[in-house]
Design a protein around this motif. Structure first.
Motif, PDB file in Angstrom:
ATOM      1  N   UNK A 152       0.904  -1.123  -0.069  1.00 58.23           N
ATOM      2  CA  UNK A 152       0.143  -0.003   0.150  1.00 58.23           C
ATOM      3  C   UNK A 152       0.711   1.311  -0.053  1.00 58.23           C
ATOM      4  N   UNK A 153       0.730   1.671  -1.536  1.00 62.63           N
ATOM      5  CA  UNK A 153       1.416   3.144  -1.609  1.00 62.63           C
ATOM      6  C   UNK A 153       0.542   4.050  -1.810  1.00 62.63           C
ATOM      7  N   UNK A 154       0.578   5.533  -1.195  1.00 66.27           N
ATOM      8  CA  UNK A 154      -0.315   6.188  -1.894  1.00 66.27           C
ATOM      9  C   UNK A 154      -0.161   6.939  -3.156  1.00 66.27           C
ATOM     10  N   UNK A 155      -1.118   7.216  -3.922  1.00 73.03           N
ATOM     11  CA  UNK A 155      -0.779   7.906  -5.307  1.00 73.03           C
ATOM     12  C   UNK A 155      -0.215   9.250  -5.113  1.00 73.03           C
ATOM     13  N   UNK A 156       0.462   9.822  -5.993  1.00 74.89           N
ATOM     14  CA  UNK A 156       0.975  11.395  -6.067  1.00 74.89           C
ATOM     15  C   UNK A 156       0.098  12.032  -7.061  1.00 74.89           C
ATOM     16  N   UNK A 157      -0.142  13.328  -6.687  1.00 76.12           N
ATOM     17  CA  UNK A 157      -1.102  14.321  -7.074  1.00 76.12           C
ATOM     18  C   UNK A 157      -0.183  15.402  -7.270  1.00 76.12           C
ATOM     19  N   UNK A 158      -0.469  16.411  -8.293  1.00 77.63           N
ATOM     20  CA  UNK A 158       0.238  17.582  -8.453  1.00 77.63           C
ATOM     21  C   UNK A 158      -0.648  18.669  -8.926  1.00 77.63           C
ATOM     22  N   UNK A 211      -6.297   7.463  -4.129  1.00 73.54           N
ATOM     23  CA  UNK A 211      -6.069   7.326  -5.529  1.00 73.54           C
ATOM     24  C   UNK A 211      -7.148   6.996  -6.242  1.00 73.54           C
ATOM     25  N   UNK A 212      -7.076   6.347  -7.407  1.00 72.75           N
ATOM     26  CA  UNK A 212      -8.080   5.711  -8.433  1.00 72.75           C
ATOM     27  C   UNK A 212      -8.548   4.414  -7.869  1.00 72.75           C
ATOM     28  N   UNK A 213      -9.912   3.902  -7.868  1.00 76.01           N
ATOM     29  CA  UNK A 213     -10.137   2.616  -7.661  1.00 76.01           C
ATOM     30  C   UNK A 213     -10.803   2.475  -9.145  1.00 76.01           C
ATOM     31  N   UNK A 214      -9.994   1.618  -9.789  1.00 76.63           N
ATOM     32  CA  UNK A 214     -10.406   0.983 -11.194  1.00 76.63           C
ATOM     33  C   UNK A 214     -11.224  -0.098 -11.277  1.00 76.63           C
ATOM     34  N   UNK A 215     -12.472  -0.137 -12.269  1.00 80.08           N
ATOM     35  CA  UNK A 215     -13.194  -1.551 -11.767  1.00 80.08           C
ATOM     36  C   UNK A 215     -13.681  -1.905 -13.089  1.00 80.08           C
ATOM     37  N   UNK A 246     -11.004   8.245  -6.466  1.00 78.81           N
ATOM     38  CA  UNK A 246     -11.762   8.396  -7.503  1.00 78.81           C
ATOM     39  C   UNK A 246     -12.210   7.009  -8.263  1.00 78.81           C
ATOM     40  N   UNK A 247     -13.622   7.028  -8.678  1.00 76.81           N
ATOM     41  CA  UNK A 247     -14.249   5.915  -8.873  1.00 76.81           C
ATOM     42  C   UNK A 247     -13.881   5.737 -10.542  1.00 76.81           C
ATOM     43  N   UNK A 248     -13.189   4.917 -11.104  1.00 74.13           N
ATOM     44  CA  UNK A 248     -12.912   4.899 -12.446  1.00 74.13           C
ATOM     45  C   UNK A 248     -13.513   3.708 -13.133  1.00 74.13           C
TER      46      UNK A 248
END
Length: 525
Positions: A15-21, A110-114, A144-146
């Motif tokens: 478990x790594x957190x996503x980066x945002x800019x 981060x994003x939850x890709x489904x 973010x639900x993707x």
């Protein structure tokens, strides 16, 4: 694994957190800096692309999508990927994306890709429908639900094209392959014509078909992960979507944050084994439906459980020779009646609708059963079909070795009908080969246990009475992944956020948000 024509197609029947800019997006939210995480050599241009999010309306290609995409806070984009990852500087295609952004950006993981399964299901529609369910929950706040439409499906371009809408209607109404005389020849002629049409009508033809399978979908997801700004993938896969999940883990083991896989496909089963497994699953769920039905005064199958299969066959078998004409001029055939039945077995919530449809059939009213069959084929009220059915066959044909031994096919069909007796039309089992036997390109995958050493533990959810993906498949997949099995006790195809079970939902959310696995042996429902 959707089916039809002569009994069941091997291709159609999981478990790594996503980066945002600091780049501002369409609503002022922060957009990710790309690329994120590792980038395969030669693919830098794709991994570093910036997604342009906007209104989802232009992405809707059917009535179901139009309704789903009208939800509040949804935005869509196109991801550009190589048609062939062996030639990344060659032709490109696009993958449609839909997202609902995290409601608490400062707490965003981060994003939850489904992916909802199929194969061939629209992840964009599924995510749009699920967005209301997760709104206000920890998932909705922190992810973010993707959802995405896999290459060749739905809003992705180009889309698989094999049959026109009129041709699909005609195929469903045609019972020539079940006349007991020339059924094998008729069925194989149709299968050959379908395979040829897919190659001729789909843009890029055989090249597109050859690069359509799960092997390439997971590569698209890794491009997607980077373009979304996620160093690690958090993934939710239902049914066939579980195959996407474990294939991604095998292909990119170092890029996995969390995998929640619900309604598992057994990674070692071939097409025939999968077919037999489904027979057992549907038969078991039909038995559960019968137990529910016979306790009701209005049960269409009577009040005697022992006589229910015979009562069902007495209702649907006459349709082989005498389909019921509907008010719109269409006809309810045996195939559509049984398809509508199978569609209703996917969820206990549809059992009252199935009973209503069977009672209607007693009065020569086929409207409800046809509506259930239309929902299975994703035929809208305007007569337009989604790409799901064609995509299911095309993806299955490139994902697995074709079955060409007619003796084995006939044996498997006989075993299927023995196990799922309610689906027996009273005709001899067929040895007809399906479209995959005539597919114009080679398959790109083989059934096997995935090699996923080093990935974080996955959470696999399996329902005890799942009609489409039997419980044992989930047991097997959890073991293969070195993950944790969560058992849901119920007659339901998939359970997380779909069955309304608090125990399942809380366990799944805790895993996706914090990486917390439920205790060994947890059972819900």
């Amino acid at each position: 694994m959707r089916t039809r024509k002569r009994y069941l197609s091997l291709a159609a029947g999981l478990v790594l957190l996503s980066s945002v800019a600091a780049c501002s997006g369409s609503d002022g939210a922060e957009e990710p800096t790309v690329p994120a995480g590792p980038v395969p050599e030669g693919l830098e241009e794709f991994y570093a692309q910036r997604l342009e999010w906007g209104d989802c309306e232009p992405y809707a290609d059917n009535a179901l999508a139009q309704q789903a995409f009208s939800g509040e806070g949804l935005e869509c984009a196109r991801l550009t990927v190589p048609l062939s990852y062996d030639a990344p500087q060659g032709k490109t295609i696009t993958v449609g994306l839909l997202r609902k952004q995290a409601s608490e950006p400062d707490q965003r993981i981060g994003s939850l890709i489904m992916n909802p399964g199929g194969p061939g299901g629209s992840g964009m529609i599924a995510a749009a429908q699920l967005s209301g369910t997760v709104s206000g929950t920890e998932l909705g706040k922190r992810f973010d639900l993707v959802g995405f439409d896999p290459r060749g499906i739905g809003a992705s371009e180009p889309v698989i094209e094999c049959r026109t809408d009129a041709e699909m209607d005609a195929e469903r109404a045609d019972l020539s392959s079940m006349d007991g005389v020339n059924d094998v020849a008729d069925a194989e002629r149709d299968a050959k014509e379908f395979a040829q049409a897919c190659a001729e009508r789909t843009e890029h033809g055989e090249e597109m078909l050859a690069n359509l399978g799960t092997r390439d979908v997971v590569r698209d997801i890794d491009v997607m992960r980077s373009a979304l700004g996620d160093e690690k993938l958090t993934y939710l896969g239902y049914s066939y979507g579980t195959r996407i999940g474990y294939t991604y883990a095998e292909t990119f083991p170092g890029n996995v944050r969390a995998l929640l896989l619900d309604g598992a496909i057994d990674p070692e089963q071939d097409m025939l084994e999968s077919l037999i497994g489904q027979a057992e699953g549907f038969a078991n769920t039909f038995d559960r439906f019968v137990e529910w039905c016979v306790a009701r005064d209005d049960c269409a199958l009577g009040r005697d459980k022992a006589e229910a299969v015979g009562a069902y066959q007495d209702l649907v078998r006459p349709l082989l020779d005498d389909p019921v004409t509907l008010p719109d001029g269409r006809t309810l055939t045996y195939n559509d009646a049984t398809t509508g039945t199978v569609a209703a077995l996917y969820s206990q919530q549809l059992w009252p609708t199935l009973n209503q449809g069977l009672n209607g059939l007693r009065q020569d009213n086929g409207i409800m059963l046809m509506a259930l069959a239309d929902s299975y084929y994703e035929r809208g009220p305007d007569g337009k079909y989604s790409s799901t059915y064609e995509g299911l066959i095309a993806i299955r044909c490139v994902d697995d070795p074709p079955v060409t031994d007619q003796a084995k096919i006939e044996e498997a069909q006989a075993e299927y009908l023995e196990k799922a007796e309610f689906l027996d039309p009273g005709l001899p089992p067929s040895s007809a080969r399906d479209a995959c036997a005539f597919w114009p390109v080679e398959h790109t995958s083989e059934p096997h246990l995935p090699d996923v050493d080093g990935i974080p533990p996955a959470l696999v959810i399996s329902s005890t009475d799942d009609p489409a993906t039997p419980y044992q498949a989930g047991v097997n997949l959890a073991k293969a992944l070195g993950g944790r099995l969560l058992t849901f006790e119920g007659a339901q195809h998939t359970a997380f956020l779909t069955a309304g079970d608090r125990c399942v939902d809380e366990a799944g959310v805790a895993y996706l948000v914090d990486g917390e696995l439920p205790p060994e042996g947890t059972r819900c429902g």
